[in-house]
Every structure is written in C-alpha cells, then in structure tokens.
Design an enzyme around this catalytic site. Structure first.
Site, PDB file in Angstrom:
ATOM      1  CG  HIS A 240       5.645  -5.119  -1.984  1.00 36.06           C
ATOM      2  ND1 HIS A 240       4.869  -4.434  -1.093  1.00 36.06           N
ATOM      3  CD2 HIS A 240       5.716  -6.396  -1.519  1.00 36.06           C
ATOM      4  CE1 HIS A 240       4.487  -5.249  -0.120  1.00 36.06           C
ATOM      5  NE2 HIS A 240       4.986  -6.441  -0.348  1.00 36.06           N
TER       6      HIS A 240
ATOM      7  CG  ASP B 163      -0.194  -0.087   2.528  1.00 41.10           C
ATOM      8  OD1 ASP B 163       1.057  -0.131   2.524  1.00 41.10           O
ATOM      9  OD2 ASP B 163      -0.855  -0.121   3.588  1.00 41.10           O
TER      10      ASP B 163
ATOM     11  CB  CYS C 176       5.323  -2.308   1.719  1.00 42.34           C
ATOM     12  SG  CYS C 176       6.055  -1.519   0.272  1.00 42.34           S
TER      13      CYS C 176
END
Length: 275
Positions: free
Chosen positions: A270, A93, A96
């Site tokens: 991510h 989101d 992370c």
C-alpha cells in the site's frame, strides 16, 4: 459510460532495476500473505470501499502506530513523524499508488504554478501517444478529459482542499486513475528497452501492460513508478515502512538522478502520501 470494475488478484512483481530496492521490496514481500482468488478479491474491494475514503484528510503520521505492535515499526514511525509529521491515506484497493501519485503531484503544482504549463503540455502529448499506440479514442478520451481537467483546475487556482474534494469523487478519482494507467503503459510501450530487461523472460511489454498496468485494482511496483516519473520528468521519493534493521525507514528516489517532488509512504502492499 462508467468505469468497468474488473476483478483482479493483487500481486506484487519482483522485477526491479536497482539492487537496493530489490532487497528492500523482497524483505517487505516476505511479510505479506494475501488470498488472491477472484471471490475474495471482489469481497475485499467492496468492503474496502465501504470503510475507506478514496483519499483522506491529513492525519498525524504518529497515528500510524495504532496499526502496529511491533517495536521495529513503532520506532520507525516515531522517527518518520519528525521529518514527515502528516500522512494522507489512500484507499487500499490496488489503485493506491496511482491515486497517491496523482494527488501529490497536483498538490505540488498548486505551489509551483510555473511548472503547470509544461505539465499540461506533457498530458496532451500522452493522449496523442495513446492514440498512436492504438488505444481507442471512443473510450480513452473520457479518461483523458477528466485527467486533463484536474491539471486545468490547478492552473485556474485549485487548492489542496478542492483537490481533496475532487479525489473523493468516485468518478473523477477512478477516471483519473484509469488514465494514469494508460499513460504509464504508453511510456513502457514507447520505450521498451527501459523496461523489458526487468520482465519475466517469457513476457512481452504488451503482455505486462495488459495484465499488470492497464487493469484497475492491480498493485504497482518499481516499474510503474519509474514509468510515471519518466513521463513527467520528476523524482518520486518512496519511504519504506518495514521490519528491516534500524530505527529509521529506508527511502529511495525514483529515478535517483532527479530531485523528489512527490513523497510517498509504502507499507506492505500500500501507498499513502507523506506531508
């Protein structure tokens, strides 16, 4: 009050302090194509929240292969699983990195209890610095207290299992991230000479922090990692899973003169925790 949920487009900064990392991240960035309009960002955050826990239980690193068909990724995952057999996933989101850092560092402290008093001292110093730099006490104190409580929980005998439970609690997890962003921005503002050379020439450190560090859901890059590592005087190892040549994923320790106590996995856009 509850954390505000600002809508922010996901970005990846291109300023780095290390040529090797710059080359690595440029290669990764070229593989990512993300719509960043406000509407899509809001819808994406809502969808992600429904489908992904804030932090997961451990899963086999080999299970990451299910997300890829590319033989380069598959070879790197196979080799990575030999040295890091498990991974703990975080919600993708934009928060992370900060969530992965927080969980991994606190888990590290559960088995290095002699380091907890110093870590708690550092946390308290960050709050004093935040107030000195003009962060409003009326709002900052709530984030700080939740952040400090997690370190005190570990000091009182907290375990990996209890940390998972806490980081899966939305209020604790989001307040923890919010304060980690504050202390990251404070480090940058307190030692601007370490960071300004890597910003856009027209951007001040205050502007960078206001747009790229402090807001929730903004992605993190090398500058964020450097700042957090500097606050706690630790090394953070990042393993990059990408399509660069070779069958072994490249790794960097930030900063490179510190032993890594936190091991993170970076896939395009991510961060997860390696174990």
């Amino acid at each position: 009050g509850r954390l505000p949920r600002p809508i922010n487009k996901a970005i990846m900064a291109s300023e780095w302090n290390d040529d090797a990392i710059l080359a690595q991240m440029n290669a990764i960035s070229s593989e990512v194509h993300v719509c960043t309009c406000a509407c899509c960002s809001f819808m994406l955050i809502a969808q992600i929240a429904q489908n992904s826990p804030l932090i997961s239980e451990l899963v086999p690193t080999s299970s990451l292969a299910a997300d890829y068909q590319d033989p380069i990724f598959l070879a790197k995952i196979k080799n990575l699983a030999l040295s890091s057999p498990n991974v703990r996933k975080t919600r993708p989101d934009g928060n992370c990195f900060f969530r992965a850092f927080g969980f991994a560092y606190l888990e590290y402290l559960t088995t290095h209890k002699e380091e907890i008093p110093k870590a708690i001292e550092v946390v308290k110093d960050t709050y004093a610095l935040a107030l000195a730099l003009g962060y409003p006490e009326v709002t900052t104190v709530d984030f700080y207290e939740i952040f400090l409580q997690q370190f005190e929980h570990v000091a009182a005998g907290g375990t990996t299992a209890s940390l998972v439970e806490r980081f899966q609690d939305a209020e604790i997890s989001e307040y923890f991230v919010a304060y980690t962003r504050v202390l990251t921005a404070c480090r940058m503002k307190a030692t601007p000479d370490e960071f300004v050379p890597f910003l856009d020439g027209t951007q001040t450190i205050e502007e960078f922090c206001a747009t790229e560090v402090e807001p929730m859901y903004k992605e993190s890059d090398h500058l964020h990692i450097k700042a957090v590592a500097s606050v706690f005087n630790i090394g953070i190892r990042v393993t990059y899973l990408d399509r660069s040549p070779g069958e072994v994923a490249n790794c960097h320790v930030i900063p490179d003169d510190k032993a890594a106590v936190i091991h993170l996995l970076y896939r395009p856009g991510h961060y997860d925790v390696l174990s």
